[in-house]
Design an enzyme around this catalytic site. Structure first.
Site, PDB file in Angstrom:
ATOM      1  N   SER A 147       2.111   8.536   0.863  1.00  0.00           N
ATOM      2  CA  SER A 147       1.504   7.458   1.638  1.00  0.00           C
ATOM      3  C   SER A 147       1.739   7.806   3.100  1.00  0.00           C
ATOM      4  O   SER A 147       2.593   8.639   3.417  1.00  0.00           O
ATOM      5  CB  SER A 147       2.147   6.118   1.302  1.00  0.00           C
ATOM      6  OG  SER A 147       1.847   5.744  -0.029  1.00  0.00           O
ATOM      7  N   HIS A 194      -8.002   2.265   4.470  1.00  0.00           N
ATOM      8  CA  HIS A 194      -6.949   1.405   3.920  1.00  0.00           C
ATOM      9  C   HIS A 194      -6.226   2.020   2.737  1.00  0.00           C
ATOM     10  O   HIS A 194      -5.271   1.449   2.231  1.00  0.00           O
ATOM     11  CB  HIS A 194      -7.505   0.042   3.538  1.00  0.00           C
ATOM     12  CG  HIS A 194      -8.110  -0.042   2.144  1.00  0.00           C
ATOM     13  ND1 HIS A 194      -9.054   0.843   1.689  1.00  0.00           N
ATOM     14  CD2 HIS A 194      -7.884  -0.919   1.136  1.00  0.00           C
ATOM     15  CE1 HIS A 194      -9.385   0.509   0.452  1.00  0.00           C
ATOM     16  NE2 HIS A 194      -8.698  -0.547   0.092  1.00  0.00           N
ATOM     17  N   GLY A 195      -6.671   3.164   2.258  1.00  0.00           N
ATOM     18  CA  GLY A 195      -6.001   3.760   1.103  1.00  0.00           C
ATOM     19  C   GLY A 195      -6.628   5.095   0.783  1.00  0.00           C
ATOM     20  O   GLY A 195      -7.388   5.648   1.595  1.00  0.00           O
ATOM     21  N   ALA A 196      -6.339   5.594  -0.397  1.00  0.00           N
ATOM     22  CA  ALA A 196      -6.926   6.873  -0.781  1.00  0.00           C
ATOM     23  C   ALA A 196      -8.366   6.690  -1.250  1.00  0.00           C
ATOM     24  O   ALA A 196      -9.221   7.534  -1.014  1.00  0.00           O
ATOM     25  CB  ALA A 196      -6.093   7.504  -1.893  1.00  0.00           C
ATOM     26  N   LYS A 227       4.786  -2.369 -10.575  1.00  0.00           N
ATOM     27  CA  LYS A 227       3.404  -2.853 -10.642  1.00  0.00           C
ATOM     28  C   LYS A 227       3.299  -4.008 -11.635  1.00  0.00           C
ATOM     29  O   LYS A 227       4.093  -4.111 -12.559  1.00  0.00           O
ATOM     30  CB  LYS A 227       2.468  -1.719 -11.098  1.00  0.00           C
ATOM     31  CG  LYS A 227       2.351  -0.604 -10.083  1.00  0.00           C
ATOM     32  CD  LYS A 227       1.368   0.450 -10.525  1.00  0.00           C
ATOM     33  CE  LYS A 227      -0.043   0.066 -10.239  1.00  0.00           C
ATOM     34  NZ  LYS A 227      -0.417   0.150  -8.834  1.00  0.00           N
ATOM     35  N   HIS A 242      -2.034  -3.791  -7.010  1.00  0.00           N
ATOM     36  CA  HIS A 242      -0.969  -4.369  -6.181  1.00  0.00           C
ATOM     37  C   HIS A 242       0.381  -3.811  -6.611  1.00  0.00           C
ATOM     38  O   HIS A 242       0.595  -3.522  -7.789  1.00  0.00           O
ATOM     39  CB  HIS A 242      -0.971  -5.890  -6.294  1.00  0.00           C
ATOM     40  CG  HIS A 242      -2.195  -6.511  -5.677  1.00  0.00           C
ATOM     41  ND1 HIS A 242      -2.627  -7.770  -5.961  1.00  0.00           N
ATOM     42  CD2 HIS A 242      -3.086  -6.003  -4.791  1.00  0.00           C
ATOM     43  CE1 HIS A 242      -3.718  -8.032  -5.267  1.00  0.00           C
ATOM     44  NE2 HIS A 242      -4.024  -6.968  -4.562  1.00  0.00           N
ATOM     45  N   PHE A 243       1.289  -3.682  -5.652  1.00  0.00           N
ATOM     46  CA  PHE A 243       2.561  -3.029  -6.003  1.00  0.00           C
ATOM     47  C   PHE A 243       3.653  -3.337  -4.993  1.00  0.00           C
ATOM     48  O   PHE A 243       3.381  -3.757  -3.857  1.00  0.00           O
ATOM     49  CB  PHE A 243       2.383  -1.507  -6.084  1.00  0.00           C
ATOM     50  CG  PHE A 243       1.870  -0.881  -4.814  1.00  0.00           C
ATOM     51  CD1 PHE A 243       2.712  -0.623  -3.750  1.00  0.00           C
ATOM     52  CD2 PHE A 243       0.529  -0.541  -4.689  1.00  0.00           C
ATOM     53  CE1 PHE A 243       2.234  -0.055  -2.577  1.00  0.00           C
ATOM     54  CE2 PHE A 243       0.040   0.034  -3.513  1.00  0.00           C
ATOM     55  CZ  PHE A 243       0.899   0.270  -2.458  1.00  0.00           C
TER      56      PHE A 243
END
Lengths: 482, 139
Positions: free
Chosen positions: A386, A405-407, A481, A205-206
């Site tokens: 991103s 949803h992400g890498a 973070k 999370h960030f």
């Protein structure tokens, strides 16, 4: 192509089918390039796509996104739609962090103007926005207020003065899932939720400050209020301990149901219940309540971020212009209308590590985005890029309106930490022009850029497959973070 | 081995933990300690408070899952950190006794958030050299 006992048929440059065998009720469909598939076959994710294909009532395909990796029950990056009469709901198809998701906020600021102030801004964000394990939010909820959060989500935040109408309008489902019942959330879960609203958490999370460095689709970028050189803000968090506990509580309920009804599921973490059953309906009520907590949590984080930036710079709200582009979850199960076998049907779509990606014209989108499609945010690792995408028409035909949803991780946390021995994450990130503030250095070492797949390759797959098109590329400038 | 009692096995996103012990109660106690070793530096946790948890009789894997979940809740709910754990079979169930103290932000740092103990790939095996448990923590 075969990997161990998994047979894979390449059906295009971006998609692979796992043919139906054994107890599979539908085939598997995985979006990936040939190069990415070499990484994907290294863990148990494809086996999990097959396992999900065994679930009663699954429709069309058990789907894997290009950021797919080993989860529990479902893979991370897994999508499955269920018939509402015959199908099941599984907490393992949602994940522990119910409605974990991402919000992007735009601003009137350019990165050129902001960059000299970044060190103090990052320090202020790290100080003002609660992050890390054990942190508590600035809002103290009593039972009555918590129940309002669980029922109201972002609407609660609007009424409490922590959100504008615009924040709620530009949140998936208006920031409030219907059907939430606080009584479907256990006392233990509620206890975990009293003091965590407005906290970031830890792990991946960030909060992130990015620069818009490339625009691929000017029309969609304009609709989203994005321009080249602009400073934008990401918030990535979820339902915190309350959501984890709801998942744990209902896994037990579902395990009992699975045994009682003799459902044949290949992994105990796929414990499930028929959607129409008492257990299934109860979980849906608890799930909606936890999802609403997550919407409210990200809204409070966004509120804190907005206030902190305005105070630190200092700037009037009108001059800073920090507004929500969109807020969308990637761990959920929702009733939606999709065309199945040539006719529209109400189905329950599980998305675990997958983002809803509705195309242009979809009635659930805010009017401002109906012409270009729903914003889809794909945060990469903290050092590279991103992406902002927009849902595209093929998503409705191929993936029940879903994208990645992400890498996606490619390196275990242990391997990432070991590879950082004798190296400084801070120094290496500084070389990339990225400032980092964190609570746990151990977690930071686990989140190094090389621990993740190349997000550019992941995004190219969904773009080429036609399920979401690229709108803009963002480059991280600062990361906070837990 | 890490901390002498557990080791981490390769897992892409989460923590796959392996614990070995001579008997099942010790396996449960060492597993509970492993969770806290992954949360914090246990050497900095004082044994100033004792707590006990009782678990009903269940098959070994279910019992271990209950022990791990119960132990994690000590921290998630009460911010209680465990320095050491001891377990005994009692009346078919298991009694877990832990020694530790409430988290003190001035002395304890928390390395990571453990969201949950998952049932995925959880196993308990009894072999000639003792008991081996494997479980995945969602982080």
């Amino acid at each position: 192509m075969r990997f161990e006992d998994v047979s894979l048929t390449k059906i295009s440059e971006t998609a692979w089918e796992i043919p139906r065998t054994g107890g599979m009720l539908v085939p598997g469909l995985v979006f990936a390039s040939p190069e990415m598939m070499e990484d994907i076959v290294r863990d148990q994710a494809l086996r999990q796509v097959i396992n999900v294909a065994h679930l009663p009532g699954i429709l069309h395909r058990s789907i894997g996104m290009p950021d797919i990796h080993w989860g529990y029950g479902f893979p991370i990056g897994g999508v499955a739609a269920m018939d509402v009469d015959e199908g099941v709901i599984s907490p393992g198809g949602v994940g522990y962090d119910i409605n974990c998701g991402v919000r992007l906020m735009r601003s009137n600021l350019t990165m050129a103007a902001l960059r000299p102030r970044l060190p103090e801004l990052v320090a202020a964000l790290h100080r003002e926005v609660p992050s890390g394990v054990g942190s508590t939010g600035f809002v103290r909820l009593d039972r009555k207020e918590l129940e309002k959060v669980l029922s109201g989500g972002s609407r609660w935040a609007v009424s409490a003065g922590y959100a504008s109408e615009g924040d709620a309008e530009f949140t998936e489902s208006g920031g409030r899932l219907p059907g939430a019942d606080p009584d479907a959330v256990s006392e233990v879960a509620k206890k975990r939720g009293f003091d965590q609203l407005g906290t970031l958490g830890a792990g991946n999370h960030f909060l992130e400050i990015d620069e818009v460095v490339e625009i691929y689709c000017p029309e969609a970028a304009s609709a989203f209020g994005l321009f080249r050189g602009q400073a934008v803000f990401f918030v990535h968090s979820g339902s915190r301990g309350l959501g984890y506990q709801v998942c744990d509580d209902y896994l037990d309920v579902m395990a009992a149901y699975t045994r009682r009804e003799r459902l044949d599921v290949p992994d105990r973490q796929l414990a499930c219940a028929h959607i129409a059953s008492e257990e299934g309906r109860r979980y849906l009520c608890g799930l909606a309540a936890a999802a609403n907590y997550a919407f409210a949590n990200r809204q409070l984080l966004a509120h804190q971020l907005r206030e902190t930036v305005q105070r630190a710079l200092p700037l009037a709200p009108r001059d800073a212009g920090i507004r929500t582009v969109y807020d969308v979850g990637h761990n959920n199960a929702k009733f939606e209308t999709h065309e199945v076998d040539g006719r529209p049907r109400n189905v329950l779509v599980h998305r675990k590590g997958a983002t809803r990606a509705f195309p242009p014209g979809h009635p659930e989108l805010p009017p401002a985005y109906r012409g270009v499609g729903q914003p889809v945010f794909i945060p990469g690792d903290m050092g590279r890029s991103s992406y902002v995408l927009a849902g595209a028409p093929e998503a409705m035909r191929l993936s029940f309106g879903s994208a990645c949803h992400g890498a996606g991780r490619r390196m275990s946390r242990t391997a990432a930490r070991q590879s950082m021995k004798g190296r400084s994450v801070f120094a290496e990130m500084a070389k990339r022009d990225v400032l980092v503030a964190c609570t746990s250095r151990k977690v930071l070492a686990e989140e190094i850029p090389e621990a993740y797949k190349d997000v550019g390759a992941v995004v190219d797959v969904v773009d080429r497959a036609g399920i979401a098109r690229k709108v803009a590329r963002l480059k991280p400038a600062a990361v906070v973070k837990g | 081995m890490s901390g002498g009692a557990y080791r981490l096995l390769p897992h892409t996103a989460d923590l796959l933990v392996e614990v070995r012990a001579p008997d099942f109660p010790s396996l449960c106690a060492r597993s509970a300690e492993a969770v806290f070793s992954l949360l914090t530096d246990r050497r900095r946790v004082r044994r100033s408070e004792r707590r006990s948890l009782d678990f009903a009789s269940e098959p070994p894997e279910e019992l271990l899952l209950s022990v791990l979940r119960g132990s994690l809740l000590l921290f998630s709910l009460d911010r209680f950190l465990v320095r050491e754990a001891d377990a005994n079979m009692e009346g078919g169930g298991l009694a877990l006794a832990v020694a530790g103290e409430p988290m003190d932000a001035g002395r304890h740092s928390i390395c990571r958030e453990i969201k949950a103990v998952t049932a995925h790939a959880l196993s308990v095996k009894d072999g000639p050299s003792g008991f081996v448990a494997r479980f995945v923590l969602d982080v």
